[in-house]
Every structure is written in structure tokens, then in C-alpha cells.
Design an enzyme around this catalytic site. Structure first.
Site, PDB file in Angstrom:
ATOM      1  N   ASP A  97      81.438 -16.274 105.350  1.00  0.00           N
ATOM      2  CA  ASP A  97      81.637 -15.103 104.501  1.00  0.00           C
ATOM      3  C   ASP A  97      81.294 -15.382 103.048  1.00  0.00           C
ATOM      4  O   ASP A  97      80.972 -14.461 102.294  1.00  0.00           O
ATOM      5  CB  ASP A  97      83.097 -14.645 104.625  1.00  0.00           C
ATOM      6  N   MET A 115      87.053  -7.667 100.580  1.00  0.00           N
ATOM      7  CA  MET A 115      86.201  -6.876  99.690  1.00  0.00           C
ATOM      8  C   MET A 115      84.903  -7.578  99.319  1.00  0.00           C
ATOM      9  O   MET A 115      84.080  -7.008  98.601  1.00  0.00           O
ATOM     10  CB  MET A 115      86.971  -6.542  98.403  1.00  0.00           C
ATOM     11  N   ARG A 116      84.715  -8.822  99.790  1.00  0.00           N
ATOM     12  CA  ARG A 116      83.517  -9.533  99.380  1.00  0.00           C
ATOM     13  C   ARG A 116      82.254  -8.833  99.873  1.00  0.00           C
ATOM     14  O   ARG A 116      81.234  -8.805  99.186  1.00  0.00           O
ATOM     15  CB  ARG A 116      83.566 -10.980  99.879  1.00  0.00           C
ATOM     16  N   ALA A 117      82.308  -8.251 101.066  1.00  0.00           N
ATOM     17  CA  ALA A 117      81.145  -7.566 101.607  1.00  0.00           C
ATOM     18  C   ALA A 117      80.730  -6.413 100.705  1.00  0.00           C
ATOM     19  O   ALA A 117      79.530  -6.201 100.441  1.00  0.00           O
ATOM     20  CB  ALA A 117      81.436  -7.063 103.016  1.00  0.00           C
ATOM     21  N   VAL A 162      79.187  -7.910  97.385  1.00  0.00           N
ATOM     22  CA  VAL A 162      77.865  -8.503  97.590  1.00  0.00           C
ATOM     23  C   VAL A 162      76.832  -7.420  97.882  1.00  0.00           C
ATOM     24  O   VAL A 162      75.697  -7.465  97.371  1.00  0.00           O
ATOM     25  CB  VAL A 162      77.906  -9.533  98.731  1.00  0.00           C
TER      26      VAL A 162
END
Length: 692
Positions: A230, A311-313, A316
Site C-alpha cells: 500500500d 485514505m492513502r488511495a 495518491v
């Protein structure tokens, strides 16, 4: 014009049929904040060629002479260990003729000189490609403190590592899935923070470390943990094209390049220069790109529709969409930017089960985009958009979806001849470990002396061996010799022979080798299904603990290495699920094949200790004196002290022969009766016996 040279690299613009990969690398170069690129693909798909070719089109950088951390003359880092950046007398002399912006040769750092947009003393060089070897230590990656100078002179002498060398360049990690997890954590933390910190014995040093991180891996050799997966911004799956015309074009380009690298590279000078200029232009445009509220909401709804964690998706995907808009020369993020970003940022983040194959459902993505696109906006600008990559739009034919397999799906090859029993729902496995502590590869299973862990002692350093010094041990080693060395004042005179290295105890990773009886004597389909469920649960545990696994099966007239030792637990699950049952029981052949596999594994990876799990009812029905030969083979294995668990699958009803128990005695193994524990308790019982 490129100067003719024999070591010319393969041009980035000459790569054929890899539009998604090229686009991902370009976007990471435009906006390093995306977080790097992970390239997954089978062997021989030019992954490394593409990464190395990227450096040829990266913009050059202006650096301060003699700064080991490549500080920008216009914006020097105030925390750089080489501060203040005075220009040494022996700094390279550059004149306005050979310095692109006419920098004054020896002007002090921070003063203005007659040049275009730079500071006196700066020099221009090409962006670096720094390659991280799989066997690198943490000190080699982060850097280390010079212990002898610290003790003798009382100064903090920092020796930069690979992260410092990669600052403002590209850091390439081949076979990143084989790198120790703690090193991957270090790399990803530095890539996300833009800084690297070294802390040794109460001394802390920090320095800038902003770079484009690119990792390549072959999924057959094992996957990254989901937590690490991830952390990579973008992921691309690369497979060789099945179109003969494309394969011919690839062969022609490669053979032409090998016949004359310099001439071949010269043909692409114009395209390379144009691409490099476009990257610089996109970098300049990046701060001006507007990410509208509508685009933000669309990104959020797309990520929610794919049920990604955290929330990284979303972040990014947003950064990638902005970079794609800048790459296309736009100042407002549009639908095609979001589409391109989602295809690169989401495939590796939607995995819900460790054994699920990564990938993205294109139709689901299109539905999500259509459902969130305002009516006034175009709802399908996909593959025909000419701005997707250096050679055109994203080619859907490069998708790897057609080659992915899921658990339970048979591998390529002839269909199994016997009955195939499927496994049930896997369950959480308790720790199964080798009983005696040893010296092994850092991992998460058995107790061992490794490179990481708590300090339990110190030892002498062999030659110039790398490793973390043991401060107190080094002082104790050097102190008795101070008078003989003429030391009378404060401090210590420390020599290389005085340095002691820390001995650490942690956890190791093991080779968990399954030897499975697949003959007809294993009984009903239900019993074999229970056995498979237990093994799948053990494999899930091995996946989480980053072990190497292998699978030997025996049935009919011989034994087969169904899976050589590998880190790809997913492959092991697929092979196990497709394992047929039937025929005679060549038990001796299975044990001999296992012994040979262990012998070869010990040569290839001598520090990884094996844990053998033999699953059988103990019967041997193939060949003369079958059981006697099996016991002889078991005795030979037992003499070698290999940690073993025997799982007895003999039915409880009827006459019980107790043959598996005899084998366990010959092997010096732990014995387990499957009938006493049932499938759901198999791993628990084995773990408790091994931990006792």
C-alpha cells in the site's frame, strides 16, 4: 547530438508495448510526491531495462560542489550535515563556457553570481540512478556513524548511505519483494517524508532524501506484505504480449540495439530530448494545476466503490491525476486524468484476502466514473486519448488480468488424472516454529540470532565487516591499550581491531516444506479436504511471517516437487488446490525426494533453517519392501536433525496400524493424530507441541 559510445543504454522511447509502465514512471518523475512505482511482472519482461532507461530522460540537477547530499544551490537544506556549504579550494572549476548558467567558479554558497536562475558555486550534473542490492544492510542504506572518530575526537562523523546518494535522483530496488521488511519500511518512510534519519547510540543525524522510488518484482518469488504494498504510490503489472507482431517488433528493436548500441540510441535522440523537455515543462506546470471539488468527489467515490482501506488511495489518486493533467499540458484535472490515475493507483489496494490476485475490474472502474461524472462532462475519453504516454494512450491489451489466477484455479499444464478435493475456509494459525534457536535470516517465526532484534552480546569484527558497532564492547576492547598507544588526555585511541559488533537475537524466517501423501490411501474426499484446509491455514501463517515454502507430493509410482522453495505462497495455494488424489503410495520416494530438495535448498540458502511437515497415513504400497524402505529413508532424514511434524491421517474407525507413529520415531519428529483434533484444530495442536 548524443556522443557515440559503446555503453549507450536502451532508449526509453524505444521500448515497445509497455505504455502503462512508461506512463507510471513518467508521472512519478513529474511528481515524486506520488510515492514511487512498483512494477510487477514475469521474468524477461524488460522491467529493469525500462527503469534504467528512465534516467536518460530525467532533467539534470544543479548541486553544490562537495556536498555529499546533492543540495540545491538555490534552496540549500538548512539541516544538511554538510552545512555550511563553503566551496573548498579544490572544488571543480567551472567557467561560463562549460557551466550552463554561467556560475561563478568559486563563489561562496548563498551569494548571487551572474547566471540564469542559480547561485554561484553550483554545478550541473545528470540525475543519478542508485541501485539497492537485495543483500544491503541497514547501515549501507541509511549510512553509519564513524565510531573511531566519535570516540577518539568527540565528533560526529557521518558516512552517508544509498539514500543520500539517491537524493534528487532515482532509487531502484530490483526484487524488492526479497528485501527484508524492515529495509522496505526504511525506504518507504524516506520516500514519504523526504528525509532519512540515522540514530546510533544516542547520536542522531538527519538529511534530505527526496527521490523517485522504483521497485521491481516477480510475483512468482513472493508478494510484498499488504502494508508495504500500500505504501507504493503506483503499481503496474507487466506481461509479455501474446501478439506475434508485437513480439517481432520487440525482438527486432533489441537485436538492432545489441548490434550497435550507440547508433541505435542516436536514432532516438530527438524523441528522447522531446520527452525530457516535456517532463520539465510538466514539472513547471504542476503547481498551477487545479483539482476541483468535483474531481475530488469523483476520486473519493471511485475509491469507496473499490472498498479500499484507509485514505492513502484517495490521496495518491489525487496527486497522480494532478501529475497526469500537467503531463498533458492542462491546468484543470479532467475525467481522463482521474481514469488514468485510478488505473495505476488502485489495483494493489483493493486486495481483501492475502491469496486474492491483485488487479482492477475495468468495467467496474468505468461504471464508477460514469456514475460520478457530471452530465456536461464527457464520460468516455479512454483509450483514444493521445496523451496517455510517450507513444500514445493507454493500451488495454497490456492488462495482466487475463493471466492472473485465483486460489482454486488449476495451473497451466495437463489436467489432473485423479479426484480433486477442495479446501475449506482457512483459519488463523498459531505460531509453528523450529524448537532450538539458531542463526538464521531475519523473519517472524523461530527464535534465532539475526541482523535485527535485541542486543544480547558483542563479538569481534572480521576484517572490514559491516554491521552495527557495540559501543560498550568497543570501549572495553580499546581501553586497556591507551597507555601503550601514547594516549594521556581525554578520549580514546580506537583502532579498527578494537571495534566490536553487536550480537542480536530476534526471529528468523524458515523454509516450511510440506510433504503430502496424495495417494488413494488418504481416504475420502472429505478427509483430504480437511488436510488441505489445514495446510492452506499453515500457508496463510507462512505468508504473514514471510517464510519460504515448498511442496512435495507423492502418489502412484513416484514423488513430484509440486513447488520448489519460493516466497510465493499464492502459488503454493494454487498448486495445493489442484492436487489430485489416487493411486498407490510411494512413501519412500516421497521422503527421498524431500531429502534431495532440502539438500539443494541448504546449498542455495544455507542460513534458512527448514521445518518439515509430513502429512500421511504412514502406509507404503509401491515397490518391494515398501514400508521398510520408507523407514530407512525416514531414519536417514532423522539423523540430520531436521525439525519435523508428522500428521497422521489414518482413519480412526477400523483397524489402526500406527505406521505414521513409527515414522515419527524414525524422524525424531513431533507426532499428531489428525483424528483427535479435526481440521479446525490441526494447526493449534501442532503449534502447541512445537512451542512446548
Amino acid at each position: 547530438m548524443r556522443a557515440a559510445r559503446s555503453d549507450a543504454g536502451f532508449p526509453f522511447t524505444a521500448i515497445v508495448g509497455m505504455d502503462d509502465l512508461q506512463l507510471a514512471l513518467i508521472l512519478a518523475a513529474v511528481s515524486p510526491a506520488i510515492g514511487g512505482v512498483l512494477i510487477r511482472g514475469e521474468k524477461g519482461t524488460a522491467k529493469s531495462t525500462a527503469v534504467r532507461a528512465l534516467t536518460e530522460i530525467l532533467p539534470p540537477v544543479d548541486v553544490i560542489p562537495n556536498c555529499r547530499f546533492s543540495c540545491d544551490p538555490d534552496h540549500p537544506d538548512p539541516t544538511c550535515p554538510d552545512t555550511p556549504h563553503g566551496i573548498a579550494a579544490d572544488a571543480p572549476h567551472r567557467t561560463s563556457a562549460d557551466t550552463p548558467h554561467g556560475a561563478a567558479a568559486n563563489a561562496p554558497h548563498g551569494t548571487d553570481a551572474s547566471r540564469d536562475g542559480s547561485v554561484g558555486g553550483g554545478i550541473r550534473r545528470a540525475a543519478r540512478l542508485v541501485e539497492l542490492p537485495v543483500g544491503a544492510t541497514e547501515d549501507r542504506v541509511l549510512g553509519s556513524l564513524h565510531l573511531e572518530k566519535a570516540l577518539a575526537e568527540g565528533v560526529t562523523a557521518y558516512e552517508p548511505g544509498l539514500l543520500a546518494a539517491a537524493h534528487r535522483g532515482l532509487l531502484y530496488v530490483d526484487e524488492v519483494n526479497l528485501l527484508h521488511d524492515h529495509l522496505v519500511d526504511v525506504l518507504l518512510d524516506a520516500a514519504a517524508m523526504g528525509r532519512a534519519t540515522v540514530e546510533r547510540d544516542g547520536v542522531s543525524v538527519t538529511h534530505p532524501a527526496r527521490f523517485v522510488l522504483v521497485g521491481t518484482m516477480n510475483p512468482e518469488e513472493g508478494e510484498l506484505r499488504p502494508q508495504l504494498l500500500d505504501r507504493f504510490g503506483l503499481t503496474v503489472d507487466v506481461v509479455a504480449s501474446r501478439d506475434p507482431a508485437v513480439r517481432v517488433e520487440v525482438m527486432r528493436a533489441r537485436l538492432t540495439y545489441e548490434a550497435g548500441p550507440a547508433d541505435f540510441a542516436e536514432r532516438y535522440d530527438g524523441a528522447q530530448r522531446e520527452l525530457a523537455e516535456r517532463i520539465v515543462k510538466a514539472q513547471g506546470l504542476l503547481p498551477d494545476v487545479i483539482l476541483t471539488d468535483a474531481a475530488l468527489r469523483q476520486i473519493a467515490e471511485i475509491c469507496a466503490s473499490f472498498d479500499v482501506d484507509g485514505m492513502r488511495a484517495d490521496l495518491v489518486t489525487a496527486r497522480t491525476a494532478v501529475a497526469h493533467a500537467a503531463w498533458c499540458g492542462r491546468t484543470v484535472v479532467e475525467v481522463e486524468d482521474v481514469r488514468a490515475a485510478a488505473k495505476l493507483a488502485l489495483p494493489h489496494r483493493r486486495r481483501r484476502n492475502p491469496f486474492d490476485a491483485p488487479g482492477l475490474d475495468d468495467q467496474q472502474l468505468e461504471d464508477a466514473i460514469n456514475n460520478t461524472t457530471p452530465e456536461e462532462d464527457p464520460d468516455d475519453d479512454g483509450p483514444d486519448d493521445p496523451s496517455g504516454g510517450p507513444g500514445g494512450g493507454v493500451d488495454p491489451s497490456t492488462s495482466a488480468d487475463g493471466d492472473e489466477q485465483v486460489p482454486g484455479e488449476a495451473t497451466a499444464g495437463p489436467a489432473p488424472s485423479g479426484d480433486v478435493a477442495g479446501s475449506g475456509e482457512p483459519y488463523k494459525a498459531r505460531l509453528l516454529s523450529v524448537r532450538a534457536a539458531g542463526v538464521g535470516v531475519a523473519g517472524r517465526r523461530s527464535r534465532a540470532l539475526t541482523e535485527v532484534g535485541r542486543v544480547v552480546g558483542d563479538r569481534a569484527r572480521v576484517g572490514r565487516e559491516a554491521g552495527r558497532p557495540h559501543l560498550l564492547g568497543t570501549i572495553r576492547s580499546a581501553a586497556p591499550h591507551q597507555h601503550a598507544r601514547g594516549r594521556s588526555g581525554p578520549g580514546l585511541t580506537v583502532r579498527a581491531a578494537d571495534v566490536r559488533l553487536a550480537v542480536r537475537e530476534g526471529r528468523e524466517g524458515n523454509l516450511v516444506l510440506f510433504c503430502v501423501d496424495a495417494s488413494g490411501s488418504m481416504g475420502t474426499k472429505k478427509r483430504m479436504s480437511e488436510v488441505k484446509t489445514a495446510i492452506v491455514s499453515l500457508l496463510l501463517d507462512a505468508y504473514q511471517r514471510r517464510d519460504t515454502v515448498g511442496l512435495v507430493t507423492f502418489a502412484g509410482a513416484g514423488a513430484t516437487v509440486a513447488l520448489p522453495p519460493t516466497g510465493s505462497v499464492e502459488t503454493a495455494v494454487r498448486r495445493l488446490e489442484s492436487l489430485p488424489t489416487g493411486g498407490r503410495t510411494p512413501l519412500a520416494e516421497g521422503l527421498l525426494q524431500t531429502a534431495e530438495l532440502l539438500r539443494v535448498a541448504a546449498i542455495r540458502d544455507p542460513r534458512r533453517r527448514p521445518l518439515l511437515v509430513l502429512v500421511t497415513d504412514g502406509r507404503a504400497t509401491y515397490g518391494e519392501n515398501a514400508f521398510a524402505r520408507a523407514r530407512e529413508a525416514a531414519g536417514w532424514l532423522g539423523q540430520r536433525g531436521i525439525a519435523t511434524v508428522v500428521v497422521d491421517c489414518e482413519p480412526r474407525r477400523g483397524v489402526r496400524l500406527g505406521l505414521a507413529a513409527e515414522l515419527a520415531g524414525d524422524l525424531g519428529a513431533e507426532y499428531l493424530d489428525l483424528g483427535d483434533v479435526a481440521a479446525g484444530n490441526l494447526v493449534r495442536t501442532v503449534s502447541e507441541r512445537k512451542a512446548a
